[in-house]
Design a protein around this motif. Sequence first.
Motif, short mmCIF file in Angstrom:
data_model
loop_
_atom_site.label_atom_id
_atom_site.label_comp_id
_atom_site.label_asym_id
_atom_site.label_seq_id
_atom_site.Cartn_x
_atom_site.Cartn_y
_atom_site.Cartn_z
N GLY A 1 -95.35 -30.46 -11.91
CA GLY A 1 -94.97 -29.92 -10.62
C GLY A 1 -94.95 -30.73 -9.43
O GLY A 1 -94.11 -30.97 -8.69
N LYS A 2 -96.14 -31.44 -9.13
CA LYS A 2 -96.49 -32.26 -8.18
C LYS A 2 -95.64 -33.46 -8.08
O LYS A 2 -94.75 -33.65 -7.15
CB LYS A 2 -98.06 -32.90 -8.16
N ALA A 3 -95.42 -34.23 -9.13
CA ALA A 3 -94.60 -35.42 -9.45
C ALA A 3 -93.02 -35.05 -9.02
O ALA A 3 -92.50 -35.77 -8.67
CB ALA A 3 -94.67 -35.75 -10.94
N LEU A 4 -92.63 -33.69 -9.50
CA LEU A 4 -91.33 -33.55 -9.30
C LEU A 4 -90.94 -32.68 -8.01
O LEU A 4 -89.98 -32.45 -7.71
CB LEU A 4 -90.66 -32.58 -10.57
N GLY A 5 -91.77 -32.47 -7.32
CA GLY A 5 -91.74 -31.86 -5.92
C GLY A 5 -91.40 -30.35 -6.04
O GLY A 5 -90.77 -29.77 -5.52
N LEU A 6 -91.93 -29.52 -7.27
CA LEU A 6 -91.32 -28.55 -7.56
C LEU A 6 -92.01 -27.38 -6.58
O LEU A 6 -93.21 -27.45 -6.08
CB LEU A 6 -91.84 -27.95 -8.84
N ALA A 7 -91.41 -26.54 -6.40
CA ALA A 7 -91.78 -25.19 -5.15
C ALA A 7 -91.83 -23.81 -6.21
O ALA A 7 -90.77 -23.41 -6.20
CB ALA A 7 -90.83 -25.11 -4.14
N LEU A 8 -92.81 -23.60 -6.86
CA LEU A 8 -92.97 -22.56 -7.75
C LEU A 8 -93.55 -21.28 -7.02
O LEU A 8 -94.71 -21.25 -6.37
CB LEU A 8 -93.83 -22.91 -8.86
N LEU A 9 -92.75 -20.07 -6.94
CA LEU A 9 -93.25 -18.99 -6.01
C LEU A 9 -94.11 -18.12 -7.02
O LEU A 9 -93.63 -18.19 -8.20
CB LEU A 9 -91.84 -18.27 -5.55
N GLU A 10 -95.02 -17.50 -6.64
CA GLU A 10 -95.77 -16.66 -7.25
C GLU A 10 -96.47 -15.61 -6.44
O GLU A 10 -96.76 -15.88 -5.41
CB GLU A 10 -96.87 -17.23 -8.29
N PRO A 11 -96.72 -14.24 -6.95
CA PRO A 11 -97.49 -13.21 -6.14
C PRO A 11 -98.66 -13.79 -5.84
O PRO A 11 -99.48 -14.22 -6.67
CB PRO A 11 -97.22 -12.03 -6.98
N ALA A 12 -99.40 -13.17 -4.88
CA ALA A 12 -100.76 -13.28 -4.53
C ALA A 12 -101.66 -12.76 -5.49
O ALA A 12 -101.23 -11.68 -6.13
CB ALA A 12 -101.18 -13.03 -3.22
N ALA A 13 -102.76 -13.09 -5.88
CA ALA A 13 -103.80 -12.86 -7.17
C ALA A 13 -104.19 -11.34 -6.57
O ALA A 13 -104.37 -10.65 -7.76
CB ALA A 13 -104.71 -13.79 -7.23
N ASP A 14 -104.22 -11.25 -5.43
CA ASP A 14 -104.71 -9.78 -5.00
C ASP A 14 -103.59 -8.51 -4.86
O ASP A 14 -104.05 -7.48 -4.29
CB ASP A 14 -105.66 -9.86 -3.97
#
Length: 261
Positions: A58-71
Motif C-alpha cells: 500500500g505505501k509504495a503504491l500510494g493506496l488510499a484504503l478506506l475502513e471503518p473505525a475500530a470502535d
Amino acid sequence: MPVLLLSPRFSDDSIALATEASRLSWRMLRLHDRRPPARLAEEDLVFYGESLLADTIGKALGLALLEPAADTLSHLPAEQVLRDVRFTTLGAARSERFPRFVKPADEKQFRAAVYASAEALLGSEILEDGLPILTAEPVRWLDEYRCFVLEGQVVTASPYAWMGEREEHSSAAFDLDAARAFASEVLARAGELFPPAVVLDVGRIEGRGWAVVELNPSWSSGLYACDPAAVLRVLRRASGTQRISAPRDARWLRPLPEIER
C-alpha cells in the motif's frame, strides 16, 4: 481505465471481480510476487485483497484504503445493535462477566468467538493486554446479510448465513428486502460515523429483531452472492490512490507501514 489489483490467492470472489472488470475493459493485475512495479502508482488503482497484502504494497503504491473505525459498532444506537457491545482492551476484558463474545477490533490476531471465561482468552505472554478488542453479549443470530455501501446507499446485498452457518444460496427463509430496508435505516442515521464506501453486515437476533452484526472494509470483504459490478463501484471509492483521495476521507484512511524492499 482503472487497474484492478488482486491478491496472489485465487478465490471465487477475486475471479468474479476479475471477470467483471474484464467486461468493463478494466486492466487487471494479480500481484504474484507482492512487489508491484513502482510505475503503477501513477495508474487509477482499485485494490481487492487481504489486509496483510494491503500493508505490504500500500505505501509504495500510494493506496488510499478506506475502513471503518475500530470502535464504530460500540457507538451505534442501542436499538440498532440490540446487545451490549463494548470497545475495550484485552486486559480490561478479563474483568468482564463471561461468557462473552470477543474479537480483535481491527485485525485477526486471535479467533473471534464466545469465550466461556477470562481464563480462556490468550494470556499476556502471547498478546499484549493493550490490544484493542470488541466484546459483546452472546446472542443467537437467525440470519445474516452482507451489504456493500456507497455514499450511504446499499448498492448490492446478499444473505450469507442461516443459524450461524454459511448459506447464501439455499431455500432458507431469508428476507433480503427486509435486510436492505433495515440497513438503509441504519445508514440514514449514521451521518459521518461510516466511511463513504464500506461493508455493513446486518441480521436478525433470535427473540430481539434486526441488528447490525459488524462493519468491515470493502476491499477485503467476501462477496457472497453480491453483484460484482456493484462491488467494483464500491471498491473504486474505497481503494484508490492518495493522489485522488478526497480531503474528507482522511479520517477513514488505513495507516500503512513502511516496508523495506
